[in-house]
Design a protein around this motif. Sequence first.
Motif, PDB file in Angstrom:
ATOM      1  N   ILE A 295       7.066  -4.869  -8.434  1.00  0.00           N
ATOM      2  CA  ILE A 295       6.909  -3.431  -8.227  1.00  0.00           C
ATOM      3  C   ILE A 295       8.025  -2.665  -8.931  1.00  0.00           C
ATOM      4  CG2 ILE A 295       7.038  -1.608  -6.475  1.00  0.00           C
ATOM      5  CD1 ILE A 295       5.572  -3.587  -4.576  1.00  0.00           C
ATOM      6  N   LEU A 296       9.258  -3.126  -8.770  1.00  0.00           N
ATOM      7  CA  LEU A 296      10.396  -2.461  -9.416  1.00  0.00           C
ATOM      8  C   LEU A 296      10.276  -2.525 -10.937  1.00  0.00           C
ATOM      9  CD1 LEU A 296      13.320  -3.783  -7.172  1.00  0.00           C
ATOM     10  CD2 LEU A 296      12.337  -1.489  -7.152  1.00  0.00           C
TER      11      LEU A 296
ATOM     12  N   SER B 251      21.173 -12.079  -4.341  1.00  0.00           N
ATOM     13  CA  SER B 251      21.013 -13.089  -5.392  1.00  0.00           C
ATOM     14  C   SER B 251      19.736 -12.861  -6.192  1.00  0.00           C
ATOM     15  CB  SER B 251      21.006 -14.493  -4.777  1.00  0.00           C
ATOM     16  OG  SER B 251      19.846 -14.698  -3.994  1.00  0.00           O
ATOM     17  N   ILE B 252      18.704 -12.328  -5.542  1.00  0.00           N
ATOM     18  CA  ILE B 252      17.428 -12.098  -6.221  1.00  0.00           C
ATOM     19  C   ILE B 252      17.452 -10.816  -7.043  1.00  0.00           C
ATOM     20  CG2 ILE B 252      14.968 -11.605  -5.876  1.00  0.00           C
ATOM     21  CD1 ILE B 252      15.103 -13.356  -3.345  1.00  0.00           C
ATOM     22  N   TYR B 253      17.996  -9.740  -6.474  1.00  0.00           N
ATOM     23  CA  TYR B 253      17.836  -8.419  -7.079  1.00  0.00           C
ATOM     24  C   TYR B 253      19.075  -7.900  -7.803  1.00  0.00           C
ATOM     25  CZ  TYR B 253      13.497  -8.292  -4.479  1.00  0.00           C
ATOM     26  OH  TYR B 253      12.245  -8.590  -4.001  1.00  0.00           O
TER      27      TYR B 253
ATOM     28  N   TYR C  15       0.797  -1.227   0.000  1.00  0.00           N
ATOM     29  CA  TYR C  15       0.000   0.000   0.000  1.00  0.00           C
ATOM     30  C   TYR C  15       0.833   1.282   0.000  1.00  0.00           C
ATOM     31  CZ  TYR C  15      -3.800  -3.219   1.030  1.00  0.00           C
ATOM     32  OH  TYR C  15      -4.706  -4.249   0.965  1.00  0.00           O
ATOM     33  N   ILE C  16       2.110   1.174   0.340  1.00  0.00           N
ATOM     34  CA  ILE C  16       2.958   2.372   0.358  1.00  0.00           C
ATOM     35  C   ILE C  16       3.998   2.324  -0.755  1.00  0.00           C
ATOM     36  CG2 ILE C  16       4.531   3.798   1.715  1.00  0.00           C
ATOM     37  CD1 ILE C  16       1.635   3.719   2.780  1.00  0.00           C
ATOM     38  N   LEU C  17       4.851   1.306  -0.755  1.00  0.00           N
ATOM     39  CA  LEU C  17       5.967   1.284  -1.697  1.00  0.00           C
ATOM     40  C   LEU C  17       5.518   1.111  -3.142  1.00  0.00           C
ATOM     41  CD1 LEU C  17       8.666  -0.749   0.280  1.00  0.00           C
ATOM     42  CD2 LEU C  17       8.235   1.716   0.239  1.00  0.00           C
TER      43      LEU C  17
ATOM     44  N   ASN D  10       9.589   0.571 -13.467  1.00  0.00           N
ATOM     45  CA  ASN D  10      10.844   0.820 -14.190  1.00  0.00           C
ATOM     46  C   ASN D  10      11.898   1.445 -13.267  1.00  0.00           C
ATOM     47  OD1 ASN D  10      12.451   0.667 -16.496  1.00  0.00           O
ATOM     48  ND2 ASN D  10      11.921   2.742 -17.150  1.00  0.00           N
ATOM     49  N   ILE D  11      12.033   0.861 -12.082  1.00  0.00           N
ATOM     50  CA  ILE D  11      12.996   1.343 -11.090  1.00  0.00           C
ATOM     51  C   ILE D  11      14.229   0.449 -11.121  1.00  0.00           C
ATOM     52  CG2 ILE D  11      13.443   1.647  -8.617  1.00  0.00           C
ATOM     53  CD1 ILE D  11      10.433   2.240  -8.297  1.00  0.00           C
TER      54      ILE D  11
END
Length: 357
Positions: A327-328, A351-353, A287-289, A332-333
Motif C-alpha cells: 500500500i505504501l 525492521s520491516i519498514y 478497505y480504509i487505509l 508512494n507514501i
Amino acid sequence: MTVLQEVFDHYLNIKFNRGLPALQMKDFEYVLLEDTSAELFFIDHEQGTFLEWAEAFQPQNPHYVQKPDWQPMLTSCFKQLDVYDEQVCYYLLYTINATTRIIPRNPYNKMNDFMKNYCFFQLAQLEHVTILNKEQKQQLKDFLFFFYLYSHPVNEETLYAFSFKEGTLIHAKTNINMEQYFSHYHDYICQHKHDRTLLTTHEINACKKLTIELLRSIEGKSKRLVMPFEDGIEYLHLINNVDDFLHMFNQNNKAFYQLLHSFLFDHQSNPYREYCFSMLLQNYVTYILTFHFDDLIQLIAYFHDLPSIGRMIINKIFVDTIFMQKILKEANININNYPTIIEFFDEDARSIYLDAQ
C-alpha cells in the motif's frame, strides 16, 4: 449451503479447535494427520486426498529440458497452450486446491498462512460490496489475488501469469478462461487417463466441482462465504458484510476504534475470536487505509491516552501482514513522514519498514 461453505465451516472448526460436532459431507471428510495438519480425504479412500490426487498428472517441468519435445495434455482443447503455460496452470490448480489444507503453523509460516486465507475470504466478498466503486473493487481484487498467490507461495512466473478479465480469471498470455481449463482438465482425465488414478469418475467430478467452486469464489461469482456465528463475537456481521463495515466506519469511525478497544480488553478470547479480530483489523487496512492512509492519524489520536493499546493495534496492522508495504509503495507514501506512527513501531515493524529502507 454450498459445498464450499460446508468445507469452510469444517476447516475453521478444525483449525481453531472450535469443538463443534462435525456434520458429514457428501464426498469429503477432514482427517487430522500426525503432524497436526489436516487434509480433505475422499470418504471412500483412506489414501486419497483432494489436494494430492492430481499429482499423478503433474506435467514434466520444461525448464529442466533444453528442448521440450512433448505436447500439453490439453493441446487438443487449447491450441495456444505450450508446455510452459501448462506448468503454471497446474501450479494454479494446486494453489487453489491447497486453500483447503490446514497446515501446522509456526513463526515462519504464520503470516503467509493468514494472508492466503484472508485474501481468499475477501475475494469471495468483494463483488458483493456496493459502497466501493468499480475501480476501487478492481484495485482491491488485483491486490488480494496477488497476495493470495504470493503467500502460498508460488514462483514468480505463476505469480504474474493470471489476471481478471471482466471478472473472469484468465491465463494472460493465452487468454484461456481458467474455469474452462479446469473443467476440460478433469473431463480429460476421466476420459483418457483414468488408469493412472484410483479415484472413481464420481470422485474426480467431485474434485472438479469443488475446484471450480473455489475458483468461482475467487472470481466473486459465487454466494459469498460467511464466518460462522459464535457467542461473544458481536462484530461478525462487519466481517461477513463489508458494506456493513464501511457504512459503520463512514458514519462514525470512532465506533470502530471503540470496537478494537473493547476486544483488547476482553479476557474471554480464543483462537477463533483472535482470528476474527485480525480479519476485522486487516479489513481496516484493506478497505480504509488503501484509499485513506491518513485515517491512521485519527486512530492514533483516539488512543492518545491509551498508548499501550494504540501500540498493539498499530503493530498488528503493520506486522501481522505485509499488506502495508505494498500500500505504501503503490501510493508512494514515505512512512518517515509520519513520526506519530513510527513512534509506535516495535522492533519487528522497524525492521520491516525502516531498516529495509
